[in-house]
Design an enzyme around this catalytic site. Sequence first.
Site, PDB file in Angstrom:
ATOM      1  NE  ARG A   1      86.893 -22.543 -20.879  1.00 41.63           N
ATOM      2  CZ  ARG A   1      85.585 -22.684 -20.782  1.00 41.63           C
ATOM      3  NH1 ARG A   1      84.939 -22.251 -19.723  1.00 41.63           N
ATOM      4  NH2 ARG A   1      84.896 -23.264 -21.748  1.00 41.63           N
TER       5      ARG A   1
ATOM      6  CG  ASP B   1      82.773 -19.552 -25.881  1.00 41.27           C
ATOM      7  OD1 ASP B   1      82.956 -20.748 -25.596  1.00 41.27           O
ATOM      8  OD2 ASP B   1      83.445 -18.620 -25.383  1.00 41.27           O
TER       9      ASP B   1
ATOM     10  NE  ARG C   1      81.703 -25.803 -27.243  1.00 39.64           N
ATOM     11  CZ  ARG C   1      82.849 -25.709 -26.587  1.00 39.64           C
ATOM     12  NH1 ARG C   1      83.132 -24.648 -25.850  1.00 39.64           N
ATOM     13  NH2 ARG C   1      83.730 -26.683 -26.641  1.00 39.64           N
TER      14      ARG C   1
ATOM     15  CG  HIS D   1      86.931 -19.501 -23.797  1.00 43.71           C
ATOM     16  ND1 HIS D   1      85.814 -19.973 -24.452  1.00 43.71           N
ATOM     17  CD2 HIS D   1      87.732 -20.585 -23.611  1.00 43.71           C
ATOM     18  CE1 HIS D   1      85.948 -21.276 -24.661  1.00 43.71           C
ATOM     19  NE2 HIS D   1      87.096 -21.671 -24.148  1.00 43.71           N
TER      20      HIS D   1
HETATM   21  C1  2OP Z   1      86.299 -25.344 -24.520  1.00 40.52           C
HETATM   22  O1  2OP Z   1      85.536 -24.398 -24.393  1.00 40.52           O
HETATM   23  C2  2OP Z   1      87.590 -26.431 -22.745  1.00 40.52           C
HETATM   24  O2  2OP Z   1      87.753 -24.110 -23.112  1.00 40.52           O
HETATM   25  C3  2OP Z   1      87.569 -25.345 -23.730  1.00 40.52           C
HETATM   26  O3  2OP Z   1      86.074 -26.284 -25.272  1.00 40.52           O
END
Ligand code: 2OP
Length: 305
Positions: A85, A145, A148, A172
Amino acid sequence: VITVVGAGRVGSAAALDIVLRRLDDVLLLDIVEGLPQGEALDLGHAASSYGIDVEITGSNDYRDMAGSDIVVVTAGVPRRPGMTRLDLLQRNAEIVRQISSRIVEYAPKSKLLMVTNPLDAMTYLALKATGFPPKRVFGMGSILDSARFRYFLSKRLGVSRSSIQALVIGEHGENMLPLLSHTSVSGVPLPEIVSTDGVKGTVEETRGTAAEVIRLKGGTVYAPAAGVGEIVEAVVKDRKAVFPISAYLDGEYGVRGVCIGVPAVLGREGIERIVELQLVDEEMAVFMRGVEALKKVVSKLEISQ
Ligand code: 2OP
């Protein structure tokens, strides 16, 4: 009106998410001629199928964002396979600077939701470049995040994603911090359901999965878009929802002068309160590594204070 700057894959998917949630009319802005207009038409047709009457407009003219309540910034160069990133830093910093000055000019009362990577650094840059109060500038990273993390926990535990409460905070990026210590299943603490060793792998899965998606399909799209929708909904509906978002710290967590992922109460005014968690030493160390990494990144941006 909710303005989405950047009509690329993430911006247009975010616009669709906002439309499906029926939150407000949507303006898609992009410098590429035709692209936002074409996306707006396509999205309008989709809205028609769903029976949703919000207006979706595409434009290349920043003046059209006048009066927007929320501006979502997705514009920038996306992360490509093999890139971190941070590689995106300088390219996107220039773009975010330009967009920030337009926002100050045309939507000075708006709340700003940053999506462009590197997320925490771009949130900080937008905060400084607009001069907006910190409660009106935040970034979508940790909420994604966290989604996920819940996805991987749900697979390991064999229970519904909606029954899992789990939080990821911190940068992040490389130092993201999935908090097994704050994970529960419908209020039951994780250790009472499974040995923590049994789910440790989910932490690494969560950290690595964006890179995996990027490797496989060239970019992440729907999951970031859903994160945007959740945050915009909390603000538009004044829900006082507690979400982990990139926020400016002014002493919270013993940190000052960076934007980083922390839980916050979100409502009509934007960030109404930052929630301070009790972190164990190991977690605090990762959080602080993120803080230090971000301070270093931000120092490369030559932001005038
Ligand atoms: C993501 O976490 C690429 O930062 C982006 O999906």
